[in-house]
Scaffold this motif. Structure first.
Motif: not given
Length: 719
Positions: A312-324
Motif C-alpha cells: 500500500d501507500l501509507y506512512g511506513s510504505d512511503r518511508q520505505l521508498l525513501e530508504s530504497l
C-alpha cells in the motif's frame, strides 16, 4: 532583494586562462553565485586564479587535487553555504551563453528529479555530446547522436545542472574516481534514485583542446589515458555484479588500446607515455575490482533484501521508498519482497529496486483471534523455512526487515546467517503480551532502528535486551514539490466560508478519526461553522470502523459537515486547503502526517502521545492535547480559529523546525549508515572473532547514543 539561489561551480586545475575567457563570458550578467574550486597544481597557478577570483567577485575554494568529483563536491558545499539550491557544474573550457546557463538552471529548479545537460558541440558545429549509451555487457560507451536518441544512459559532466534535492538523494559525485567515468556513475545513480536525465535544447561549445590535448596534436594527456582506463573499472566495481565486473577486467586491454589510439598512432613513435599511462590505469582499476569484495561495507555496493508487509501507500510504505532511494543512490543493489501486488510495486521499481512477490503472514490484531492462531503459527513456521532457504541461496549482505509485524523474516535471517536490521515503526503500549510477542523476534536482528524515541522505549520495555542494539532515526519527509502555499488571511476569507479542518491517515481507532468527528460536533454545538475532510482507508478487517464513522457523520449534529474522502495521494492540495490540520491519534510511533502539515505551513493540533510529542513542540510548532479527548481537541482548534497571528506563527515556526529535523538528506545518511554498519559488523566479526568493533552512530546526535560492539554481540553506550 531576494537571495541568490543559483550557483555556477567550476573546478580549476592549471586553467585560469580558460576561466578568464569562458567562465567570465558565461557568468557576465548572470544572477548566480560563482564558486571556483582550485585543485592545487602549483603556487603560480593558485596565485593567478586567486587574483582572477578577486577581480571577478567569484568565491574561491582552495583544495588539494583529489580529482574532479571531489572538487565539484567541495564547490557545491560552498555554494550551499552561500544559500544556493540549484547548481550548474561547468568545465573551464566550455562556452555557454548567460541565457543558456539561465535555461539550464531554470530547468533544474522546475524539475527536482532531473539531471540536466545541454547539447554540447565542437567548435566546428558537430555534436560532441548529447549524452551517451552504456553497454553493461561489454563496458563500451556510445555517443553518436543517431544511436543515443532521446533517452541517454548518461550525461557528460562537462556541463550539468541539478537541484539540491536530487544532489542530496544521490550524494553528489563519487570520490572513488579521479577523473572520467564519474559522470556516468552519477547518471546511473540518478536513474536508480528515481531521477531522470534531461538533454535541454540549449547548446554549449566544448573546446576539446582546452584540457585534453597536448601541443596542438591529437595526443591527449597521460591523465586522460590513465584515468579513462581506471575509471571504467572503478565504475564496474561500484555498479556491477562481481562476475560482470571481472568480465570488464578481461576486456580491459582491448579497451585501453582503443583509448590510446584516440590520440593517434604517431604519438607512439615519439613516446611510450600513452601506453604506460593506460597500462597503469588498467592495473589500478583491476586492483579496485579485486578489492571490491574485501572493501569495508561503507565503501562497497551491498546486496540488500528488504522484507516489507504491505504493497500500500501509507506512512511506513512511503518511508520505505525513501530508504530504497537512499540505498540505491549509493550504488547498493536492493530487492524488496512483498506479500502480494499493490500500488507500491511500481514506485519500488522507480526507486531503483527489484521486486519479488512471495506470500508470508503479516501480524494484524484481527489475525490474533484464538480461532485463527493455529493457522497463523503454522503459516509462520512454513514461511520462515521458505524465506531462510531463499536467503541461503541469495546470500545478501544485509536483510532489512521493515516493521515488527513480519517476524518470520527476522527469524529467517537468523537461520540463514544473514546480518539483519529491523526497522521499527510501531510503539505498542497497550497489551503487554502483544508487545512482548512483537518484540521477541527482533532479538534475531543485529541492528534495530526505531523511528522515534517512543518506539524505542516501547520495544525496550517489552524486551530490555534490545536496548543496546536499538538506534533512533526519525523519519525523513519531503515537503510540497513547489513549496507551501500561503494560507489566506482572515480578511481574504470569503464571507460566510466555513473553517476547514483536515485529517489524513488510516481509518482506525488508533488514528482517532472518531475523536476528530466528536470534536467537530462539539465545535458546531459551540456555534463554530466548521467542516472536516478525513482522508484514508481501513486495514482489512477494520471495515466496521469506517461503517461506524459514516453512521456517526450522518447524524443530525454532523450532517453535511464531514467528508470521508478515501485514499488521497498526494495530500499537498488537501493540506493546503486546511485552516487547521488534526492528528488525533491514540497511538502514533512517529506521525508523518504531522510533519507534512508542518512542511505545508499549516497550524497543527495533535495528540500528546508517543512520536507526536517528539514531532510537535507544544506551543511553538503546534498544539498538543490529551489523546482521545474530543473536548480538548475542540478547545485547541477553537483557540486557533480566533487567533490569526498565532496560527501564522505556529505554521511558520513549524515549517522551519520540520526542515531542520526531518530532512530527507539526514534520513538517507542515517539509514545508509545503519545498513552498512550492520554489514560491516558482520564482516569484522567473521574476520576477527571476539573482537570489539565500533559501529557508526546514526540519528539525532543530541538524542542518539554512540555504541560499541562487545564480544557477545551486544551494543553498549560509550562512556
Amino acid at each position: 532583494m531576494p537571495p541568490v539561489t543559483d550557483a555556477v561551480v567550476v573546478v580549476n586545475h592549471r586553467s585560469h586562462a580558460l576561466l578568464a575567457t569562458y567562465l567570465a563570458a558565461t557568468t557576465d550578467g548572470l544572477e548566480a553565485t560563482v564558486v571556483v574550486v582550485d585543485n592545487f597544481s602549483d603556487d603560480d597557478e593558485r596565485a593567478a586564479v586567486s587574483r582572477l577570483a578577486r577581480e571577478r567577485g567569484w568565491h574561491l575554494v582552495t583544495a588539494p587535487n583529489d580529482g574532479f568529483g571531489a572538487g565539484v563536491n567541495r564547490g557545491v558545499e560552498a555554494a550551499r553555504a552561500l544559500g544556493a539550491s540549484v547548481f550548474l557544474v561547468l568545465n573551464p573550457d566550455l562556452t555557454l551563453t548567460p541565457a543558456g546557463a539561465r535555461e539550464l538552471l531554470d530547468l533544474a529548479r522546475a524539475d527536482h528529479d532531473a539531471l540536466v545537460a545541454p547539447h554540447v558541440l565542437r567548435p566546428d558545429g558537430s555534436v560532441w555530446s548529447q549524452g551517451g549509451l552504456l553497454d553493461r555487457t561489454t563496458g563500451r560507451t556510445r555517443t553518436r547522436p543517431e544511436l543515443v536518441g532521446d533517452e541517454p544512459d548518461w550525461l557528460t559532466g562537462a556541463c550539468l545542472a541539478v537541484h539540491v534535492d536530487l544532489w542530496d538523494r544521490v550524494g553528489g559525485f563519487s570520490e572513488d574516481f579521479f577523473m572520467y567515468w564519474e559522470d556516468i556513475d552519477l547518471s546511473v545513480r540518478v536513474a536508480a534514485a528515481g531521477g531522470h536525465l534531461l538533454v535541454a535544447p540549449t547548446t554549449a561549445v566544448h573546446d576539446v583542446g582546452g584540457t585534453q590535448e597536448h601541443g596542438g596534436s591529437r595526443r591527449k594527456s597521460d591523465l586522460y589515458y590513465r584515468h579513462n582506463c581506471r575509471g571504467r573499472l572503478v565504475f564496474a566495481a561500484r555498479n556491477l555484479e562481481p562476475e560482470l565486473a571481472r568480465r570488464w577486467v578481461r576486456s580491459a586491454p582491448r579497451y585501453a588500446r582503443d583509448v590510446v589510439l584516440r590520440g593517434g598512432r604517431r604519438q607512439l613513435l615519439r613516446s611510450p607515455g600513452p601506453v604506460l599511462a593506460a597500462l597503469r590505469g588498467t592495473l589500478e582499476g583491476a586492483r579496485f575490482v579485486r578489492r571490491g569484495a574485501r572493501r569495508p561495507a561503507a565503501e562497497r555496493p551491498l546486496r540488500v533484501v528488504v522484507a516489507h508487509p504491505s504493497p500500500d501507500l501509507y506512512g511506513s510504505d512511503r518511508q520505505l521508498l525513501e530508504s530504497l532511494r537512499a540505498l540505491t543512490a549509493r550504488g547498493h543493489r536492493v530487492t524488496v519482497v512483498l506479500p502480494h501486488e499493490g500500488p507500491l510495486v511500481p514506485l519500488v521499481v522507480d526507486a531503483g529496486a527489484q521486486v519479488r512477490i512471495a506470500g508470508f503472514p503479516v501480524l494484524r490484531k484481527s489475525e490474533l483471534a484464538p480461532t485463527r492462531l493455529p493457522r497463523l503459527l503454522w503459516g509462520s513456521l512454513t514461511a520462515t523455512l521458505r524465506a531462510a532457504r531463499r536467503l541461503r541461496s541469495d546470500r545478501p549482505d544485509v536483510l532489512y526487515v521493515n516493521t515488527v509485524t513480519i517476524p518470520v523474516w527476522a527469524a529467517a535471517g537468523r537461520l540463514a546467517g544473514v546480518p539483519t536490521l529491523t526497522h521499527v515503526h510501531e510503539a505498542e503500549d497497550g497489551n503487554r503480551m502483544v508487545a512482548t510477542a512483537l518484540a521477541l523476534p527482533v532479538l534475531a536482528s543485529r541492528t534495530v532502528v526505531a523511528n522515534s524515541a517512543a518506539a524505542r522505549e516501547a520495544l525496550v520495555r517489552a524486551v530490555p535486551r534490545l536496548a543496546r542494539r536499538t538506534l533512533v532515526v526519525h523519519n525523513g519527509v519531503a515537503g510540497p514539490p513547489d513549496g507551501p502555499v500561503d494560507a489566506p488571511t482572515d480578511a481574504e476569507r470569503a464571507p460566510g466560508a466555513p473553517w476547514h479542518l483536515v485529517s489524513v491517515g488510516r481509518l482506525s481507532p488508533r488514528k482517532g478519526t472518531d475523536v476528530a468527528l466528536e470534536a467537530v460536533a462539539l465545535l458546531v454545538a459551540a456555534g463554530e461553522d466548521v467542516r472536516l475532510s478525513a482522508a484514508g482507508t481501513t486495514f482489512a478487517g477494520y471495515e466496521w470502523f469506517e461503517d461506524e464513522l459514516r453512521t456517526r457523520a450522518r447524524q443530525p449534529d454532523l450532517a453535511g459537515r464531514v467528508e470521508l474522502l478515501g485514499y488521497v495521494h498526494p495530500t499537498w492540495d488537501l493540506l493546503a486547503s486546511a485552516d487547521v490540520v488534526l492528528v488525533p491519534s491514540r497511538a502514533e510511533p512517529f506521525g508523518n502526517t504531522a510533519v507534512e502539515a508542518l512542511l505545508a505551513r499549516r497550524p497543527l493540533v495533535a495528540s500528546d502521545v508517543q512520536g507526536l510529542a517528539e514531532v510537535v513542540r507544544d506551543g511553538t510548532t503546534g498544539l498538543l492535547v490529551p489523546p482521545g479527548d474530543a473536548h480538548a481537541l475542540a478547545d485547541a482548534v477553537a483557540a486557533l480559529l480566533h487567533d490569526e497571528q498565532r496560527r501564522r506563527t505556529l505554521a511558520s515556526t513549524g515549517e522551519d523546525d520540520a526542515h531542520e529535523r526531518f530532512s530527507l538528506r539526514r534520513y538517507a545518511d542515517d539509514v545508509v549508515a545503519a545498513v552498512t554498519g550492520t554489514a560491516g559488523d558482520a564482516t569484522n566479526r567473521a574476520s576477527t572473532p571476539g573482537s570489539t568493533t565500533a559501529t557508526t552512530p546514526v540519528g539525532d546526535p543530541a538524542s542518539t547514543p554512540k555504541f560499541t560492539r562487545t564480544p557477545d554481540g551486544e551494543l553498549e553506550p560509550f562512556v
